[in-house]
Write a protein that holds these residues in place. Structure first.
Motif, PDB file in Angstrom:
ATOM      1  N   ALA A   1      20.466 -11.042 -14.886  1.00  0.00           N
ATOM      2  CA  ALA A   1      21.846 -10.276 -15.749  1.00  0.00           C
ATOM      3  C   ALA A   1      22.156 -11.485 -16.455  1.00  0.00           C
TER       4      ALA A   1
ATOM      5  N   GLN B   1      27.860  -8.288 -18.827  1.00  0.00           N
ATOM      6  CA  GLN B   1      26.286  -8.993 -17.577  1.00  0.00           C
ATOM      7  C   GLN B   1      26.809  -7.895 -16.106  1.00  0.00           C
TER       8      GLN B   1
ATOM      9  N   LEU C   1      24.520  -5.979 -18.038  1.00  0.00           N
ATOM     10  CA  LEU C   1      22.658  -5.581 -17.685  1.00  0.00           C
ATOM     11  C   LEU C   1      22.535  -5.809 -16.064  1.00  0.00           C
ATOM     12  N   TYR C   2      23.668  -6.217 -14.584  1.00  0.00           N
ATOM     13  CA  TYR C   2      23.154  -6.266 -13.752  1.00  0.00           C
ATOM     14  C   TYR C   2      22.934  -4.624 -13.353  1.00  0.00           C
TER      15      TYR C   2
END
Length: 192
Positions: A166, A179, A182-183
């Motif tokens: 990520a 971020q 994304l994770y």
């Protein structure tokens, strides 16, 4: 309701709570917000129209004491803090995060992305690519996450740490400006 008298019309503009009940509710709400209290609670408001059966639940209020909120705020980490320390150099290829025995699969995935990349240099080997800026008028992010999810599901990452992937994608792609997002997406599509 045994000893409680419930009037037909509570008076005022529409049907309002009696003053003593309203006072008790306000006192309860004030106690929930008192400084240095660590308890928490929630309130569910149900509305019943006159002559109607039941109008389902319409709102939640979550009320937390100051002490509890402060503890929660200390646990929340901003995206900037998550990615404050760069783990990867600017020119680190994506392949550096994956186990060698999965490089063949990774190569196929990256090659499948090439038609959707902005400013892709066809002379650069797929395994040496370090920038993945997609043209989202040609591809949807979900398909990229699905490709990555398949690789994650097979434990292709060297350290099996989705946080590092990520962070890499946050810095080396335009998949998301968060971020944390994304994770969450990687985790979601890994399970499929």
């Amino acid at each position: 309701m045994n000893n409680i008298e419930v009037p037909e019309n509570l008076g005022g503009h529409g049907d309002l709570l009696p003053a003593d009940v309203l006072k008790m509710v306000n006192e309860l709400l004030e106690q929930l917000h008192q400084k240095e209290k660590d308890h928490q609670g929630s309130t569910v408001i149900n509305i019943y129209g006159k002559g109607s059966l039941h109008v389902d639940h319409v709102d939640n209020q979550y009320l937390y004491g100051d002490k509890w909120v402060k503890a929660l705020q200390n646990k929340v980490v901003a995206d900037d803090q998550l990615s404050a320390e760069p783990v990867f150099e600017k020119d680190t290829p994506l392949s550096a995060l994956f186990r060698d025995n999965f490089h063949g699969e990774l190569r196929k995935v990256i090659e499948s992305w090439r038609p959707y990349l902005i400013d892709d240099d066809a002379n650069v080997d797929a395994m040496k690519m370090h920038s993945f800026h997609f043209d989202f008028s040609k591809v949807i992010a979900t398909s990229i996450y699905i490709d990555l999810g398949r690789l994650l599901h097979t434990h292709a990452l060297k350290d099996d740490n989705m946080s590092s992937l990520a962070q890499y994608l946050y810095r080396h792609s335009n998949l998301s400006n968060s971020q944390s997002t994304l994770y969450a997406q990687l985790r979601k599509y890994k399970k499929r």
